[in-house]
Design an enzyme around this catalytic site. Structure first.
Site, mmCIF file in Angstrom:
data_model
loop_
_atom_site.group_PDB
_atom_site.id
_atom_site.type_symbol
_atom_site.label_atom_id
_atom_site.label_comp_id
_atom_site.label_asym_id
_atom_site.label_seq_id
_atom_site.Cartn_x
_atom_site.Cartn_y
_atom_site.Cartn_z
ATOM 1 C CB CYS A 161 34.611 49.143 5.256
ATOM 2 S SG CYS A 161 35.729 47.736 5.126
ATOM 3 C CG HIS A 193 36.548 51.936 7.330
ATOM 4 N ND1 HIS A 193 36.379 50.957 8.284
ATOM 5 C CD2 HIS A 193 37.259 51.346 6.322
ATOM 6 C CE1 HIS A 193 36.950 49.846 7.872
ATOM 7 N NE2 HIS A 193 37.501 50.048 6.687
ATOM 8 C CG ASN A 223 39.656 47.364 7.983
ATOM 9 O OD1 ASN A 223 38.478 47.362 8.332
ATOM 10 N ND2 ASN A 223 40.023 47.544 6.719
#
Length: 323
Positions: A112, A250, A280
């Site tokens: 990520c 993020h 996500n």
């Protein structure tokens, strides 16, 4: 040393939308349970496109917006953990699809945090004069290794890609950055283990395909490390939070962002969030967010923003950028 400047942003996401209500049919969950804990309402899930195809879609839009011809692209870096193959890299496949025949191309695996790591690398290639432009992509098809029977993880992730073009120019590009890794904690977030298995060894280890995550460990890690990292880039830049238009984190969990904001004593409207629509998307989440912000006119030339990521590796980091 040369200066660098981000010339364009773009995104490409699958058309297929999977809502929280859709997931109720797969696992024991509910829209209220998911949204209250994550801030996610829906996500895009691929039904046919692999990672390289989605990344190429974002790449084409980004180079068009930057007024580049494909053969003028000199460098392609893709941040991904869900490539089509071990080899060739997603970047090499994208190079072929878009016709960027003169570009050097490689991938970065930093989960990520990957887009920030990739952007940092591209920025250095530009500033040192090695290349005049670079295409930086963050793209994932995480649905390939999500366990759709595990309500603790399948509700979190989505598919998509975002891209930007960075050029030699009159801007400042990355003004300050703070990047880290901690392999000691790597088992907190893992996926797709393949043991050594050949005619010369006795392998008793089992493979596993799906994402495995210690949710509480990752939550505590992110809420501890990210505020410190953001403070560090502010310190290095000699700027203040008043100079920053947005912080783009993020897009993992709205609760994490709320705690980060509280620790930094900043209002929530300083943080851009769109995980409600995309979930996500790992290395794709920040460039998808930046593309959406650009489309909505929320950011413009000379604005200063902070991008900050955290994820598997473990990896984390922030970059303060002048657009």
């Amino acid at each position: 040393m040369f200066n660098s400047k981000i010339a364009s942003f773009a995104k490409c996401v699958p058309e297929n939308i999977v809502t929280n209500n859709d997931l109720e049919k797969l696992v024991d969950t509910s829209d209220e349970w998911i949204f209250s804990r994550t801030g996610i309402k829906e996500r895009r899930i691929s039904v046919s496109e692999n990672t390289s195809e989605i990344c190429a879609g974002a790449a084409k839009k980004a180079i068009d917006a930057a007024k580049l011809m494909p053969e003028e692209v000199e460098l392609i870096i893709t941040a991904t953990i869900s490539g089509d193959y071990y080899i060739p890299s997603v970047s090499c496949i994208v190079q072929k699809i878009i016709g960027a025949k003169n570009a050097m191309a490689f991938d970065i695996n930093a989960a990520c945090s990957g887009f920030i790591f990739a952007l940092s690398a591209a920025d250095k290639f530009i500033k040192t004069g090695t290349f005049k432009n670079a295409l930086v992509i963050g793209g994932e098809v995480l649905s390939k290794f999500v366990d759709w029977d595990d309500r603790g993880t399948c509700v979190l992730f989505g598919d998509g890609a975002g891209a930007c073009v960075i050029k030699r120019g009159n801007g400042r590009g990355i003004i300050a950055e703070d990047l880290h890794s901690d392999g000691e904690k790597g088992e907190s977030l893992m996926s797709s283990y393949i043991p050594v298995d050949n005619p010369f060894c006795e392998s008793t280890e089992e493979t596993f395909k799906f994402i495995k995550m210690g949710g509480r460990e990752i939550f505590n890690f992110a809420t501890r490390k990210v505020p410190a990292s953001i403070n560090e880039v502010i310190k290095k830049s000699a700027l203040s939070f008043d100079d920053i238009k947005y912080i783009v984190p993020h897009q993992a969990n709205s609760r994490i962002v709320e705690i980060i904001a509280k620790k930094l004593k900043l209002p929530m409207n300083k943080f851009f969030m769109n995980m409600d629509k995309y979930g996500n998307t790992s290395g794709a989440s920040i460039p998808i967010a930046l593309s959406e912000m650009s489309e909505k006119g929320l950011i413009k030339e000379n604005d200063k923003i902070i991008v900050t990521g955290f994820g598997g590796g473990l990896t984390w980091g922030s970059a303060l950028i002048e657009l």
